[in-house]
Design an enzyme around this catalytic site. Structure first.
Site, PDB file in Angstrom:
ATOM      1  N   HIS A   1     -23.863 -59.053 -59.083  1.00  0.00           N
ATOM      2  CA  HIS A   1     -23.314 -58.518 -57.827  1.00  0.00           C
ATOM      3  C   HIS A   1     -24.404 -58.125 -56.815  1.00  0.00           C
ATOM      4  O   HIS A   1     -24.363 -58.520 -55.657  1.00  0.00           O
ATOM      5  CB  HIS A   1     -22.437 -57.295 -58.098  1.00  0.00           C
TER       6      HIS A   1
ATOM      7  N   ASP B   1     -18.124 -64.513 -59.310  1.00  0.00           N
ATOM      8  CA  ASP B   1     -18.729 -63.194 -59.116  1.00  0.00           C
ATOM      9  C   ASP B   1     -17.797 -62.530 -58.120  1.00  0.00           C
ATOM     10  O   ASP B   1     -17.788 -62.886 -56.937  1.00  0.00           O
ATOM     11  CB  ASP B   1     -20.135 -63.312 -58.525  1.00  0.00           C
ATOM     12  N   HIS B   2     -16.982 -61.592 -58.589  1.00  0.00           N
ATOM     13  CA  HIS B   2     -15.892 -61.133 -57.720  1.00  0.00           C
ATOM     14  C   HIS B   2     -16.401 -60.437 -56.456  1.00  0.00           C
ATOM     15  O   HIS B   2     -15.679 -60.316 -55.487  1.00  0.00           O
ATOM     16  CB  HIS B   2     -14.874 -60.281 -58.490  1.00  0.00           C
TER      17      HIS B   2
HETATM   18  C1  BG6 Z   1     -17.886 -55.455 -63.010  1.00  0.00           C
HETATM   19  C2  BG6 Z   1     -18.731 -54.669 -63.957  1.00  0.00           C
HETATM   20  O1  BG6 Z   1     -18.388 -56.766 -62.861  1.00  0.00           O
HETATM   21  O2  BG6 Z   1     -17.874 -54.820 -61.743  1.00  0.00           O
HETATM   22  C3  BG6 Z   1     -18.222 -53.242 -64.070  1.00  0.00           C
HETATM   23  O3  BG6 Z   1     -18.718 -55.275 -65.245  1.00  0.00           O
HETATM   24  C4  BG6 Z   1     -18.083 -52.617 -62.707  1.00  0.00           C
HETATM   25  O4  BG6 Z   1     -19.076 -52.464 -64.900  1.00  0.00           O
HETATM   26  C5  BG6 Z   1     -17.319 -53.525 -61.753  1.00  0.00           C
HETATM   27  O5  BG6 Z   1     -17.416 -51.381 -62.852  1.00  0.00           O
HETATM   28  C6  BG6 Z   1     -17.342 -52.987 -60.335  1.00  0.00           C
HETATM   29  O6  BG6 Z   1     -16.483 -53.740 -59.529  1.00  0.00           O
HETATM   30  P1  BG6 Z   1     -15.794 -53.097 -58.255  1.00  0.00           P
HETATM   31  O7  BG6 Z   1     -15.070 -54.228 -57.591  1.00  0.00           O
HETATM   32  O8  BG6 Z   1     -14.862 -52.033 -58.753  1.00  0.00           O
HETATM   33  O9  BG6 Z   1     -16.888 -52.522 -57.425  1.00  0.00           O
END
Ligand code: BG6
Length: 478
Positions: free
Chosen positions: A235, A172-173
């Protein structure tokens, strides 16, 4: 921090995620000295490419998505030297022997499944059949980890046939973002906050992840998911867990994940009056949601706001408001802890209502502000004013902040180091689906139609009302 030499195989090595995040991220880590001599990065996909052609693709990806390093310690050529390509077929036998021959003994071995979940089982099985795995090799899988509880269980079972839980790294980044980890440092490294971190002192908590982009080219995937599955189930719930969890006894993978799991399990079902779903309309800057996904009747939400409760001793009675959406006013993500009013105002009613708010900004301009009430300077008597104690990481930490690894870089290096703290455990993912599934089923059986909202705003009016009804206000998205 040094890492041991490794072989990293990226399945889906020519795909979007590999080009945008994984390969440029690895290059930055190489420049930081973390892809040591003797390491190999092996792209693998169905395309017919040789090493030279793949290296060209990698160089182009780095040029396009790599960002700039202020202290470059090594050249692109040296990095490309560590890159190889082996064609493989996830559903057939082609390429697996060649891949096996490329891997060496005695180095860390990791397989990154940067492919759709429908291929996880095939890849895991072939890795075993062709003898590519060792008891210590690691497998990295991306979200979406399933579509609901049942599919997540099936994926967990498939992976468990071939790997132990300690070998599985579910990404989960958001957990790799600097500020998200900082949240744990702030909570558990300071004496100042933790004694106040409960329903006695906290009025409510707001979690906002706002984006300006629409669903653009991802309509096919997104329309089957919506904001709940795409953002909340992973997230936002992870952010909620880190804000709400009890202090783990130590910063170790299972201790941290045990505490997060307890939060998810203590989440109450959400009353449907406390959920607002929205879809962006069209404006001069782009088409509306339904045109983006090419289904004029789509009922999938591109925005969601909800009020949740955690039924435990610490949080009983404190609402957690979460919202996320596309095509909103600004790209901004923050967690705000809004403390209660002082029990008695010695300055009288005219002094107004003032509250301490600790806001943790994930993006842009990562940092923290703490609103403190002070006297308005000047001769006007005892008038009160809220001023932020403002800490931007970039200002406070200078070049070190700029060179901090981005989320993917950090997480990939954690895989190599064998540290699972910032990865989701199988039971966590299942518990998260177990909470979101009934909410999704609820609006499906009610045939709920998302409210249209104007792009460039904070979402549908009803989301504002969700707070207003409680005498509270969302923080501005800016
Ligand atoms: C991803 C989603 O996991 O996270 C996207 O699938 C979203 O829809 C993105 O835009 C948002 O990531 P960040 O790091 O740009 O906030």
């Amino acid at each position: 921090i040094p890492v041991d030499p490794f072989d990293l195989v990226i399945f889906g090595g020519t795909g979007d995620l590999a080009r945008r995040k994984i390969l440029p991220g690895l290059y930055r880590r190489f420049c930081a000295g973390q892809v040591p001599e003797g390491s190999q990065i092996i792209g693998s996909a169905r395309s017919d490419l040789d090493d030279a052609e793949y290296r060209l693709m990698v160089a182009e990806a780095i040029a396009e998505f790599g960002g700039v390093l202020s202290r470059e310690s090594a050249s692109l050529d040296a990095f490309l030297h560590r890159i190889h390509y082996v064609k493989s077929d996830a559903k057939g036998d082609g390429g697996w022997k060649e891949l096996q021959a490329t891997l060496r003994d005695g180095v860390v071995r990791a397989f990154y499944f940067s492919v759709g979940p429908s291929l996880f089982g095939d890849l895991a099985e072939r890795l075993h059949t062709f003898g590519l795995t060792t008891p210590d090799s690691r497998v990295v899988v991306e979200k979406p980890f399933g579509h609901d509880l049942q599919s997540a269980k099936a994926l967990n079972a498939t992976l468990a046939e071939h790997f132990d839980e300690h070998q599985i790294y579910r990404i989960d980044h958001y957990l790799g973002k600097e500020t998200v980890q900082n949240l744990m440092a702030v909570r558990f490294g300071n004496m100042l906050f933790e004694p106040l971190w409960n329903s006695q002192y906290v009025d409510h908590i707001q979690i906002t992840v706002a984006e300006t982009v629409g669903v653009g080219g991802r309509g096919g995937y997104y329309d089957k998911s919506g904001a709940m599955r795409d953002m909340v189930q992973n997230h936002l719930m992870q952010l909620l867990c880190l804000i709400a969890m009890e202090p783990p006894a130590k910063f170790d993978p299972d201790a941290v994940r045990d505490e997060k799991l307890k939060v998810i399990r203590a989440l109450e079902p959400v009353d449907w009056h406390h959920i607002v779903r929205g879809q962006y309309g069209a404006d001069d800057n782009g088409p509306g949601y339904r045109d983006d996904v090419e289904d004029p009747k789509s009922r999938t939400e591109s925005f969601i706001a909800m009020k949740c409760h955690i039924s435990n001793w610490r949080w009983a009675g404190t609402p957690f408001y979460m919202r996320t959406g596309k095509r909103l006013k600004a790209r901004t993500s923050e967690i705000a802890v809004v403390f209660k009013d002082a029990p008695h105002s010695i300055f009288g009613v005219d002094a107004g209502r003032h509250r301490n708010v600790l806001a943790i900004r994930l993006q842009p301009n990562e940092g923290m502000t703490l609103d403190v009430t002070i006297k308005e300077p000047g001769p006007g008597g005892m008038r009160l004013l809220d001023v932020p104690l403002d800490m931007s990481f970039a200002d406070a930490l200078g070049p070190d902040a700029e060179e901090a690894p981005d989320a993917y870089e950090r997480l990939i290096m954690d895989v190599i180091r064998g540290n699972q703290t910032l990865f989701m455990r199988g039971d966590e993912v299942e518990a998260a689906w177990a909470w979101t599934d009934p909410l999704i089923e609820g609006w499906q059986t009610r045939n709920d139609v998302p409210k249209e909202y104007e792009p460039g705003t904070a979402g549908p009016e009803d989301a504002l009302m969700l707070m207003h009804r409680d005498g509270r206000k969302w923080r501005e998205i800016k």
